[in-house]
Design an enzyme around this catalytic site. Structure first.
Site, PDB file in Angstrom:
ATOM      1  N   GLN A 158      -4.991   7.689 -10.941  1.00  0.00           N
ATOM      2  CA  GLN A 158      -5.898   8.629 -10.277  1.00  0.00           C
ATOM      3  C   GLN A 158      -5.687  10.049 -10.774  1.00  0.00           C
ATOM      4  O   GLN A 158      -4.706  10.346 -11.455  1.00  0.00           O
ATOM      5  CB  GLN A 158      -5.666   8.585  -8.765  1.00  0.00           C
ATOM      6  CG  GLN A 158      -4.211   8.862  -8.373  1.00  0.00           C
ATOM      7  CD  GLN A 158      -3.782   8.172  -7.101  1.00  0.00           C
ATOM      8  OE1 GLN A 158      -4.608   7.813  -6.286  1.00  0.00           O
ATOM      9  NE2 GLN A 158      -2.481   7.972  -6.915  1.00  0.00           N
TER      10      GLN A 158
ATOM     11  N   HIS B 126       0.570  12.917  10.054  1.00  0.00           N
ATOM     12  CA  HIS B 126       1.824  12.170   9.876  1.00  0.00           C
ATOM     13  C   HIS B 126       2.494  11.836  11.212  1.00  0.00           C
ATOM     14  O   HIS B 126       3.054  10.753  11.368  1.00  0.00           O
ATOM     15  CB  HIS B 126       2.763  12.935   8.934  1.00  0.00           C
ATOM     16  CG  HIS B 126       2.269  12.939   7.522  1.00  0.00           C
ATOM     17  ND1 HIS B 126       2.053  14.096   6.809  1.00  0.00           N
ATOM     18  CD2 HIS B 126       1.911  11.922   6.700  1.00  0.00           C
ATOM     19  CE1 HIS B 126       1.596  13.774   5.599  1.00  0.00           C
ATOM     20  NE2 HIS B 126       1.499  12.480   5.515  1.00  0.00           N
TER      21      HIS B 126
ATOM     22  N   ASP C 164       3.436  11.457  -0.719  1.00  0.00           N
ATOM     23  CA  ASP C 164       3.740  12.871  -0.446  1.00  0.00           C
ATOM     24  C   ASP C 164       4.935  13.016   0.489  1.00  0.00           C
ATOM     25  O   ASP C 164       5.445  14.115   0.687  1.00  0.00           O
ATOM     26  CB  ASP C 164       2.516  13.605   0.134  1.00  0.00           C
ATOM     27  CG  ASP C 164       2.022  12.942   1.404  1.00  0.00           C
ATOM     28  OD1 ASP C 164       2.732  12.971   2.416  1.00  0.00           O
ATOM     29  OD2 ASP C 164       0.917  12.371   1.378  1.00  0.00           O
TER      30      ASP C 164
ATOM     31  N   ASP D  34       3.290  -1.529  -6.610  1.00  0.00           N
ATOM     32  CA  ASP D  34       2.019  -1.807  -5.957  1.00  0.00           C
ATOM     33  C   ASP D  34       2.338  -2.385  -4.572  1.00  0.00           C
ATOM     34  O   ASP D  34       3.062  -3.393  -4.472  1.00  0.00           O
ATOM     35  CB  ASP D  34       1.285  -2.831  -6.838  1.00  0.00           C
ATOM     36  CG  ASP D  34      -0.048  -3.247  -6.255  1.00  0.00           C
ATOM     37  OD1 ASP D  34      -0.124  -3.492  -5.033  1.00  0.00           O
ATOM     38  OD2 ASP D  34      -1.016  -3.328  -7.022  1.00  0.00           O
ATOM     39  N   GLY D  35       1.841  -1.762  -3.522  1.00  0.00           N
ATOM     40  CA  GLY D  35       2.164  -2.181  -2.162  1.00  0.00           C
ATOM     41  C   GLY D  35       1.824  -3.646  -1.915  1.00  0.00           C
ATOM     42  O   GLY D  35       2.557  -4.368  -1.244  1.00  0.00           O
TER      43      GLY D  35
ATOM     44  N   ASP E  22       0.192   4.082   4.874  1.00  0.00           N
ATOM     45  CA  ASP E  22      -0.299   5.447   4.637  1.00  0.00           C
ATOM     46  C   ASP E  22      -1.110   5.446   3.351  1.00  0.00           C
ATOM     47  O   ASP E  22      -0.736   6.049   2.353  1.00  0.00           O
ATOM     48  CB  ASP E  22       0.888   6.421   4.530  1.00  0.00           C
ATOM     49  CG  ASP E  22       0.420   7.860   4.438  1.00  0.00           C
ATOM     50  OD1 ASP E  22      -0.791   8.110   4.606  1.00  0.00           O
ATOM     51  OD2 ASP E  22       1.265   8.736   4.171  1.00  0.00           O
ATOM     52  N   SER E  23      -2.225   4.749   3.394  1.00  0.00           N
ATOM     53  CA  SER E  23      -3.040   4.596   2.195  1.00  0.00           C
ATOM     54  C   SER E  23      -4.013   5.754   2.038  1.00  0.00           C
ATOM     55  O   SER E  23      -4.239   6.521   2.975  1.00  0.00           O
ATOM     56  CB  SER E  23      -3.844   3.306   2.317  1.00  0.00           C
ATOM     57  OG  SER E  23      -4.643   3.380   3.472  1.00  0.00           O
TER      58      SER E  23
ATOM     59  N   PRO F  59      -7.068   2.844  -6.234  1.00  0.00           N
ATOM     60  CA  PRO F  59      -5.914   1.955  -6.077  1.00  0.00           C
ATOM     61  C   PRO F  59      -5.656   1.514  -4.638  1.00  0.00           C
ATOM     62  O   PRO F  59      -4.932   0.555  -4.403  1.00  0.00           O
ATOM     63  CB  PRO F  59      -4.739   2.791  -6.615  1.00  0.00           C
ATOM     64  CG  PRO F  59      -5.194   4.197  -6.629  1.00  0.00           C
ATOM     65  CD  PRO F  59      -6.694   4.166  -6.760  1.00  0.00           C
TER      66      PRO F  59
HETATM   67  N1  SPD Z   1      -9.576  10.832   3.527  1.00  0.00           N
HETATM   68  C1  SPD Z   1      -8.185  11.044   3.466  1.00  0.00           C
HETATM   69  C2  SPD Z   1      -7.373   9.913   3.965  1.00  0.00           C
HETATM   70  C3  SPD Z   1      -5.996  10.046   3.468  1.00  0.00           C
HETATM   71  C4  SPD Z   1      -5.013   9.249   4.189  1.00  0.00           C
HETATM   72  N2  SPD Z   1      -3.708   9.279   3.593  1.00  0.00           N
HETATM   73  C5  SPD Z   1      -3.187  10.529   3.311  1.00  0.00           C
HETATM   74  C6  SPD Z   1      -1.816  10.497   2.796  1.00  0.00           C
HETATM   75  C7  SPD Z   1      -0.993  11.525   3.420  1.00  0.00           C
HETATM   76  N3  SPD Z   1       0.359  11.156   3.479  1.00  0.00           N
END
Ligand code: SPD
Length: 284
Positions: free
Chosen positions: A39, A70, A94, A144-145, A162-163, A169
């Site tokens: 990405q 979070h 992150d 890869d999860g 936390d996608s 991906p």
């Molecule tokens: N549209 C944004 C959705 C993002 C969700 N995951 C963010 C990762 C932050 N740790």
């Protein structure tokens, strides 16, 4: 982030969110810009929001408002579980989710992130990641999860998904097959918490997911919280478990020093607005 020409991945990402509205950030400085194997990764500096991370042009994290997301992604599940010893985070390169998990007395917290470049960029620009990864309880896997959950022999008390959005991906992390496989690595009293998109923009997908998740788990609830820089501003999460209903837990295991999540927010966040309840009620 505003770019001159959009590649097909970015177009797909934008169409998924909305063609009709968006959020803008005045860029004080571009701190990082790189295309990884997965990405486009960008980090900018904004005078109000601080550092902002974009993946394929979509906002993931801002220093100013990341706590809403979070804290809500992590604490409802961890506060409900009686002994969250072994925790798995899928995505979340992150490090915001990992930082929140480590506020609990967990024994081990796995962070499984597909894109090593995201880790490298965030270690430099979001100092909480570096700090969390130095915690002896943290274990980073660049993987890869979906593949990770198929080959791991571990069983987890809590899994946090936390996608990114279901494009690029992360698309696979929103599918029925993924949740079926995830259930297999969950202990019998385990809990899954996952980001579930916008209450308004992604209602159709949420209704579809609700139908199969309610069949898959004894307790499959949505809960909600604000994320000012995500599209439309109200974000949804899944709480999935066979044993634990977050509305029946009397004594939450709260940790001190949070900015948004507390006991009142916990119970209130599971209340579904009428339109959402109607759209997602699904059959059991
Ligand atoms: N549209 C944004 C959705 C993002 C969700 N995951 C963010 C990762 C932050 N740790």
């Amino acid at each position: 982030m505003k770019t001159q020409a959009l590649d097909s991945k970015q177009k797909e990402a934008r169409e998924y969110q909305t063609e009709w509205s968006g959020i803008f950030f005045k860029v004080r400085k571009v701190l990082y810009q790189k295309r990884s194997a997965f990405q486009k990764i960008e980090i900018i500096e904004n005078d109000f929001f601080g550092r902002v991370l974009f993946l394929d042009g979509l906002v993931q994290t801002t220093e100013k408002d990341e706590f809403f997301y979070h804290e809500m992604l992590v604490h409802p599940a961890l506060a409900c579980h009686p002994h969250p010893d072994n925790v798995l985070i899928i995505g979340g390169g992150d490090g915001g989710a990992l930082r929140e998990v480590l506020k609990h007395p967990v024994k081990k917290a796995w962070l499984v992130e597909i894109d090593e470049q995201v880790i490298k960029a965030c270690e430099k620009y979001f100092p909480w990641l570096d700090k969390s990864l130095s915690d002896p309880r943290a274990e980073l896997a660049i993987a890869d999860g979906f593949e990770f959950i198929q080959r791991t022999t571990e069983k987890f008390d809590v899994v946090i998904v936390d996608s990114s959005d279901p494009v690029g991906p992360s698309a696979i992390l929103h599918a029925k097959d993924f949740y079926q496989k995830l259930k297999k690595i969950l202990k019998p009293d385990g809990i899954i918490a996952a980001q579930a998109g916008s209450q308004l923009l992604h209602l159709k997908e949420q209704a579809q997911k609700a139908r199969y998740l309610k069949k898959m788990f004894h307790c499959a609830r949505f809960y909600f919280g604000p994320v000012p820089t995500y599209p439309v501003g109200t974000w949804c999460y899944h709480f999935l478990s066979d044993k634990i209903d977050p509305l029946r837990v009397k004594k939450l295991r709260l940790v001190p020093g949070l900015k948004y999540y507390n006991q009142g927010i916990h119970y209130a966040s599971f209340i579904e607005p009428a339109f959402f309840e109607q759209a997602t009620k699904g059959s059991r």
